[in-house]
Design a protein around this motif. Structure first.
Motif: not given
Length: 196
Positions: A29-46, A73-82
């Motif tokens: 709901r905030v921040g940069p627009k999601l890059h279309p390349a990561v659309d399939r991973l959208l449920p994981y963002i959070g 950050d709007g580019r075609p990858f997700l950052q994962y931190e655990s």
């Protein structure tokens, strides 16, 4: 005029810079627009938080809590931190446990993302893993293609991870090959979305 003396680079006396100017978000709901390349991973963002159980043939079983942050950050990858912490029998924190940083990158075919992933994971114990994976619906499965470790790190030779979004929760199971053992169950957890 640029100094010719390599001991006096032009940036040595430059003024300070402002904070990093680009936004990263785990909340769509905030921040940069999601890059279309990561659309399939959208449920994981959070931001996800929950409990898990760990073990290995060489150690006793243990209970742990964990927080995972998956952002973009709007580019075609997700950052994962655990980050995880051990729990005692009454679910009280005992001490910090595993930490991990990584990036999930969809494999591209021209300007279109395929269902394949390249995943890099690194932890502070000196182990770096390159996983190749596949996205199928809300399921992500990956296996190591390469493991690199420092001279003092535990001997880890392979891994397999399965992630899924099930009834709104993030579930995962991780197998590890290490210290002379083949792939064996190591970690599994169920995490609830607490942010994003």
């Amino acid at each position: 005029m640029v100094s010719e003396n390599p001991l006096q680079p032009p940036w040595l006396n430059a003024p300070p810079v402002d904070p990093y100017p680009y936004e990263e978000s785990h909340d769509l709901r905030v921040g940069p627009k999601l890059h279309p390349a990561v659309d399939r991973l959208l449920p994981y963002i959070g931001v996800w938080r929950g409990r898990g159980r760990g073990g290995y043939p060489t150690i006793e079983d243990f209970d742990y809590a964990q927080e995972i942050r998956i952002s973009h950050d709007g580019r075609p990858f997700l950052q994962y931190e655990s980050r995880a912490w051990l729990l005692d029998e009454e679910s009280r924190p005992v001490r910090p446990a595993g930490r991990e940083l990584g990036w999930w990158r969809p494999v591209m075919d021209g300007d279109r993302a395929t269902d394949e992933l390249e995943v890099m994971m690194i932890n502070p114990t000196g182990v770096m893993e390159l996983y190749l994976g596949k996205v199928t619906g809300t399921r992500v499965e990956m296996a190591t293609d390469a493991v690199v470790r420092t001279a003092t790190a535990k001997e880890v030779t392979g891994g397999h991870r399965l992630f899924g979004i099930v009834e709104g929760a993030l579930l995962y199971a991780q197998e590890m090959a290490a210290v002379g053992h083949g792939l064996s169950p190591h970690l599994s957890a169920r995490l609830i979305r607490v942010g994003g």
